[in-house]
Enzyme design. Structure first.
Site: not given
Length: 318
Positions: A14, A90-91, A134, A136, A138-139, A156, A158, A162, A249
């Protein structure tokens, strides 16, 4: 080894600053290894824009989750436009396309999440009703479970953008992966890490996955030199857990494995897995030990199913 001198290895990544930084670090490591083995390799970076990079105004869970940051890169591998790809582990989805494989998992760095706050407080000291950014699930699930008063809102972009939004959009705190800040050399920006008993990391967090074609034996041999066996074992256990729950996700899922004992020939792993509701009202965790990473991942998934994970998964659509 059967490595060819003079080959130019094209590395896909990326184009974010973090992706390019970690790709550069991998190339430095591979260049050193190849030189040590008498190979005259050169490396070329190919920047690839993924769907996850193009869609920045919607949370990942609403646009497809895992795979958003790797699909176009994997297609370039299959089309032989690149020779290997550097991903944040993780991606990476559990299932890789036919013909591709993880050729190396380098040594993992800090797997934890971290909090960055405007006032310098830790998570426990944030004011009642603090706005925490966040995207996420999960978070958000685990933080809401720990501090039900917090207002978790999506953010969201980079790492740099953020962190800017912490000031410009009125957040009291944002949560990021410590590994990303560490790789960028921005450790001083962290207010505090979130310990794994408070916020269990994402599967593979802190580790990189270097993907290649199964048929490319030359690249596979080079990558085998760069692989860290302990990190690979831990990540295999976490990814087995992810696969057993068919998680992405869209579901708050976390897992973290470490070497807990055993012998050099047969290390013992300790794996903790979690499944939670998006609102944090329920967070389930189980821990098991074992020497077979794939079997251990399935065992922890089964243990969570036995205490109610199936209900959470079915409610969310997992």
């Amino acid at each position: 080894m059967t490595l060819r001198k003079g080959r130019t290895i094209v590395v896909g990544t990326r184009q974010s600053a973090l992706a390019l930084t970690q790709t550069g670090q991998v190339i430095d490591g591979l260049r050193e290894l190849s030189a040590r083995h008498g190979m005259d390799y050169s490396f070329e970076i190919r920047k690839i824009v993924t769907k996850g990079d193009r869609i920045l105004d919607v949370t990942l869970s609403k646009v497809g989750g895992k795979g958003l940051f790797v699909k176009e890169i994997e297609q370039a591998l299959l089309d032989k436009e690149i020779d290997l790809a550097v991903h944040s582990m993780k991606d990476m989805p559990y299932e890789l396309p036919e013909g591709l494989m993880n050729g190396a998992v380098p040594k993992r760095i800090d797997p934890r999440d971290c909090i960055i706050t405007r006032g310098g407080e830790g998570l426990a000291e944030l004011p009642h009703g603090a706005r925490v950014g966040t995207s996420s699930l999960r978070r958000a699930s685990q933080l809401q479970h720990y501090r039900p008063d917090l207002r978790l809102e999506p953010v969201r972009g980079n790492i740099d953008s953020r962190i800017r939004k912490l000031e410009t959009e009125g957040f009291d705190a944002i949560v990021l992966a410590a590994a990303g800040l560490t790789r960028m050399g921005w450790q001083e920006r962290m207010t505090a890490p979130l310990e794994v008993d408070v916020c269990l990391p994402a599967v593979g967090q802190g580790a990189l996955g270097i993907e290649c074609r199964q048929e490319d034996t030359e690249i596979r041999e080079l990558l085998s030199l760069y692989n860290d066996p302990e990190t690979e074992l831990a990540v295999r256990a976490e990814r087995s857990f992810l696969g057993a729950l068919n998680g992405g996700c869209q579901i708050p899922i976390g897992a973290y494995a470490t070497i807990s004992g055993g012998s050099e020939e047969e290390p013992e792993l300790q794996l903790t897995g979690m499944v939670g509701n998006p609102d944090g009202s329920t967070v389930l965790k189980e821990m098991r030990r074992g020497t077979d990473p794939e079997a251990l991942g399935k065992e922890v998934a089964d243990a969570l199913r036995a205490i109610g994970a199936d209900r959470i998964l079915s409610e969310i659509g997992g």
